[in-house]
Design a protein around this motif. Sequence first.
Motif, PDB file in Angstrom:
ATOM      1  N   LEU A 209       0.745  -1.074  -0.136  1.00 42.28           N
ATOM      2  CA  LEU A 209       0.340  -0.030   0.160  1.00 42.28           C
ATOM      3  C   LEU A 209       0.829   1.241   0.148  1.00 42.28           C
ATOM      4  CD1 LEU A 209      -2.522   1.058  -0.285  1.00 42.28           C
ATOM      5  CD2 LEU A 209      -2.771   1.345   2.488  1.00 42.28           C
ATOM      6  N   LEU A 210       2.181   1.497   0.607  1.00 41.47           N
ATOM      7  CA  LEU A 210       3.019   2.349   0.443  1.00 41.47           C
ATOM      8  C   LEU A 210       3.665   2.602  -0.157  1.00 41.47           C
ATOM      9  CD1 LEU A 210       4.271   1.885   4.261  1.00 41.47           C
ATOM     10  CD2 LEU A 210       2.632   3.719   3.646  1.00 41.47           C
TER      11      LEU A 210
ATOM     12  N   ALA B 287       2.865   5.255  -2.799  1.00 43.35           N
ATOM     13  CA  ALA B 287       4.063   6.269  -3.445  1.00 43.35           C
ATOM     14  C   ALA B 287       3.884   6.765  -4.657  1.00 43.35           C
ATOM     15  CB  ALA B 287       5.538   5.545  -3.065  1.00 43.35           C
ATOM     16  N   LEU B 288       4.162   5.920  -5.520  1.00 43.75           N
ATOM     17  CA  LEU B 288       4.484   5.903  -7.394  1.00 43.75           C
ATOM     18  C   LEU B 288       2.968   7.053  -8.003  1.00 43.75           C
ATOM     19  CD1 LEU B 288       4.643   1.826  -8.069  1.00 43.75           C
ATOM     20  CD2 LEU B 288       5.789   3.699  -8.201  1.00 43.75           C
ATOM     21  N   VAL B 289       1.562   6.649  -6.885  1.00 44.49           N
ATOM     22  CA  VAL B 289       0.952   7.285  -6.887  1.00 44.49           C
ATOM     23  C   VAL B 289       1.088   9.335  -6.721  1.00 44.49           C
ATOM     24  CG1 VAL B 289      -1.228   8.448  -6.999  1.00 44.49           C
ATOM     25  CG2 VAL B 289      -1.007   6.352  -7.007  1.00 44.49           C
ATOM     26  N   LEU B 290       1.910   9.404  -5.792  1.00 44.58           N
ATOM     27  CA  LEU B 290       2.362  10.890  -5.858  1.00 44.58           C
ATOM     28  C   LEU B 290       3.517  11.054  -6.684  1.00 44.58           C
ATOM     29  CD1 LEU B 290       2.697  10.838  -1.664  1.00 44.58           C
ATOM     30  CD2 LEU B 290       1.176  11.673  -2.817  1.00 44.58           C
TER      31      LEU B 290
END
Length: 67
Positions: A4-5, A9-12
């Motif tokens: 999930l983290l 991080a990839l979305v951000l």
Amino acid sequence: MRALLVILALVLIAGAAAMQFGFISIDQTRPAVVQAPRFEADVARVSVGTENKTVAVPTVEVERPAK
């Protein structure tokens, strides 16, 4: 939890890259004095379509070696 983290991080990172390359433009239209600030987002438009084509494909012949 770790997955999930990583996804977060990839979305951000993708959002930051989209802003950097100009795909997303966010402008503050109302200052944050007493009311909540107001933002306007201008995002890129993407058109996706399909097209039928005939493509020449080479033929492949396989010859097995004699035993």
